[in-house]
Design an enzyme around this catalytic site. Structure first.
Site, PDB file in Angstrom:
ATOM      1  N   HIS A 120      26.172 -58.217 104.707  1.00  0.00           N
ATOM      2  CA  HIS A 120      25.315 -57.079 104.384  1.00  0.00           C
ATOM      3  C   HIS A 120      23.842 -57.436 104.267  1.00  0.00           C
ATOM      4  O   HIS A 120      23.058 -56.676 103.693  1.00  0.00           O
ATOM      5  CB  HIS A 120      25.798 -56.408 103.096  1.00  0.00           C
ATOM      6  CG  HIS A 120      26.938 -55.479 103.327  1.00  0.00           C
ATOM      7  ND1 HIS A 120      26.763 -54.145 103.590  1.00  0.00           N
ATOM      8  CD2 HIS A 120      28.265 -55.702 103.385  1.00  0.00           C
ATOM      9  CE1 HIS A 120      27.940 -53.578 103.787  1.00  0.00           C
ATOM     10  NE2 HIS A 120      28.871 -54.501 103.665  1.00  0.00           N
ATOM     11  N   ASP A 181      25.483 -51.008  93.386  1.00  0.00           N
ATOM     12  CA  ASP A 181      26.032 -49.679  93.671  1.00  0.00           C
ATOM     13  C   ASP A 181      27.146 -49.731  94.708  1.00  0.00           C
ATOM     14  O   ASP A 181      27.991 -48.840  94.745  1.00  0.00           O
ATOM     15  CB  ASP A 181      24.924 -48.747  94.156  1.00  0.00           C
ATOM     16  CG  ASP A 181      23.979 -48.366  93.031  1.00  0.00           C
ATOM     17  OD1 ASP A 181      24.446 -48.214  91.893  1.00  0.00           O
ATOM     18  OD2 ASP A 181      22.769 -48.238  93.280  1.00  0.00           O
ATOM     19  N   GLU A 292      20.023 -44.003  86.921  1.00  0.00           N
ATOM     20  CA  GLU A 292      19.270 -44.225  88.143  1.00  0.00           C
ATOM     21  C   GLU A 292      18.475 -42.959  88.466  1.00  0.00           C
ATOM     22  O   GLU A 292      18.600 -41.944  87.774  1.00  0.00           O
ATOM     23  CB  GLU A 292      20.178 -44.604  89.320  1.00  0.00           C
ATOM     24  CG  GLU A 292      20.784 -45.990  89.206  1.00  0.00           C
ATOM     25  CD  GLU A 292      21.390 -46.488  90.504  1.00  0.00           C
ATOM     26  OE1 GLU A 292      21.270 -45.780  91.522  1.00  0.00           O
ATOM     27  OE2 GLU A 292      21.980 -47.575  90.496  1.00  0.00           O
TER      28      GLU A 292
END
Length: 540
Positions: A120, A181, A292
């Site tokens: 990623h 997340d 958030e």
């Protein structure tokens, strides 16, 4: 600190935010460096001898020398550096033997080694052009083991995914305290950066919640490190971008895991009110468990989209709400609770009564603890089905000091981002008191700073505002403004083109960073994709 949120492609996709930061930074390379793709170059005679010697190593795992294109791809989908070999280790000794073998060759080889987790990274940070990529997910040792008790923890492999840790620890009523997340990332990957999400205001990043690690250095040494044992290596590796060692085992701090989550979103039309309320929320321990925020530009249909997952507190007022073309700001909050708890609604009402959001924009949902933490993965599945996942992701992640966040917001959200439909923009404050200054991770020098993440996705065939070139140019305008206005921010997760830029990024910590590189990876074998050190470092 990194990974992808939901609904980040087109306006008809539902936004799910936050998102790692487990992952990866965006910096802007020269146009001539965009989208490089290297075909495999036949090794010259000396290189052939090197790879022949690798084949002779006594390993529990194995090397692959053919069909390696998967190791030259990542979530950023912009850089493709083809390695000459991929190591699939079963034991830590496979990794240490490989690195020690290369280290012992000394200056006779330029072979580099990159640890690759779930792939990623955004800028090819886990790639090694004509080098060796280590597939960390194949590492089978140690087996995950949960230790319950007064100070619970879990021992895991550096190649383990956080989602698997959640599923295992929750069997004991426990879970890690701090998350990214997106949970389909490896432990070693996020700990090499920081690991930030909506829990960081209370518990700090993931690198602040580690008791111990096992690390293979750039010399091939296998060392156990903690605050008391090899502390210099311990703090160096945490947030160290893979420069000092490969994390093969980590001992992660655990806390109680709840069963249910109250998930809430509210909207603001004024940035100053929005940021004041966010800072108020993170100032007390008696608050939400997750906080958030995100920016909404030209998304007038957003509230209708939310109705598939959220219920408006006042349905009639919600249908009458209009943004009038204004930029909107959303605070997203979550309260964890047990189904037997009777006071949770009263606690939430009290907390919400202290805020100044637009009353008609209160939306609520109730989900399971696992469903909330793994919320982004559901969006991944939908996007993969549509062929919209493996597109270029020119993300830009910044840490902005509180004292300049209003200046930053006014220029960037009102002038630079006049039209945004390319993905979520996250923005939320973090308490620096929850960060350990001894780690390699650098942050703005203020008590509170904001994470601002531009999580864009580019359509490969587009030459418009949703195309790669336009998004990269927009990112550069943001960086240019920050430099000219002396905002004092830092990139998260950082990527720079020159060593001078890296030196400026680390500032006073650069000397320590170089010293650690000299001590643990003097031949600069590890993590070449970060492009920090291009050659051997003199031993200090």
């Amino acid at each position: 600190m990194g990974s992808p949120p939901s609904g980040f492609l087109k306006q008809n996709n539902i936004l799910v935010f936050g998102f790692l930061m487990i992952l990866v930074l965006c910096c802007i390379p020269d146009k001539s460096k965009r989208n490089p793709s290297f075909a495999r170059t036949p090794p010259h005679s000396s290189s052939s001898k090197v790879f022949l010697s690798l084949r002779k190593l006594n390993l529990d795992g194995y090397f692959s020398f053919e069909n390696l294109h998967h190791a030259a791809e990542d979530f950023g989908n912009r850089y493709h550096f083809l390695p000459s070999a991929v190591l699939h280790p079963k034991a830590v000794s496979d990794i240490s033997s490989t690195i020690k073998h290369i280290f012992d060759m000394g200056s006779t080889t330029n072979l580099k080694v990159a640890a690759r987790g779930h792939g990623h990274s955004l800028q090819g940070q886990a790639q090694a052009h004509q080098g060796v990529v280590i597939n960390m997910e194949s590492l089978q040792q140690p087996k995950m083991h949960v230790h319950a008790g007064q100070l619970p923890y879990v021992d895991v492999s550096g190649g383990e995914l956080w989602i698997n840790i959640l599923y295992e620890t929750i069997k004991y009523g426990l879970a890690p305290k701090s998350w990214t997340d997106y949970l389909h990332l490896t432990v070693g990957g996020t700990l090499s950066n920081a690991g930030i999400s909506g829990q960081a205001f209370r518990y700090g990043p993931q690198i602040h919640n580690v008791y111990q690690m096992e690390v293979v250095t750039g010399k091939g040494e296998v060392l156990t490190c903690s605050e008391k044992q090899n502390p210099d290596l311990f703090y160096g590796v945490l947030g160290g971008l893979g420069q000092f060692g490969i994390i093969t085992r980590a001992r992660i701090s655990l806390g109680p895991a709840q069963k249910k989550v109250k998930w809430i979103r509210v909207l603001y039309s004024e940035f100053s009110t929005f940021s004041d309320d966010q800072e108020h929320l993170i100032s007390s321990m008696n608050t939400f468990d997750y906080i958030e925020g995100f920016v909404i530009i030209n998304r007038t249909e957003l509230l209708n989209n939310w109705r598939s997952s959220f219920d408006p507190k006042d349905p009639i007022q919600a249908t009458q709400f209009s943004s009038d073309g204004k930029i909107l700001y959303c605070i997203e909050m979550a309260k964890y609770f047990d189904p037997d708890e009777t006071e949770v609604n009263k606690k939430i009402e009290r907390l919400l009564s202290e805020l100044n959001f637009i009353p008609s924009t209160l939306f609520l949902s109730e989900v399971s603890y696992i469903e909330f933490l793994d919320r982004v993965h559901l969006s991944e599945i939908k996007l993969r089905a549509k062929g919209l996942w493996e597109v270029p992701h020119p993300w830009l992640n910044l840490l902005i000091p509180k004292s300049r966040i209003l200046d930053f917001a006014k220029e960037v959200f009102e002038n630079i981002l006049t039209d945004n439909s390319n993905g979520p923009i996250l923005i939320y404050p973090i308490n620096k008191s929850k960060w350990n200054n001894e780690t390699s991770m650098v942050t703005p020098d203020e008590d509170i700073f904001y994470l601002v993440a531009f999580l864009s996705s580019a359509l490969p065939s587009s030459d418009g505002k949703d195309g790669l070139e336009d998004i990269v140019a927009q990112n550069q305008r943001i960086l240019d403004f920050c430099a000219k206005a002396r905002i004092g921010g830092k990139q998260y997760l950082p990527h720079h083109s020159t060593q001078e830029e890296w030196e400026a990024h680390f500032g006073p910590q650069w000397e320590t960073f170089v010293r650690r590189k000299s001590a643990y990876d003097p031949l600069a074998i590890l993590a070449p994709g970060q492009r920090i050190f291009q050659k051997a470092i003199p031993i200090m």
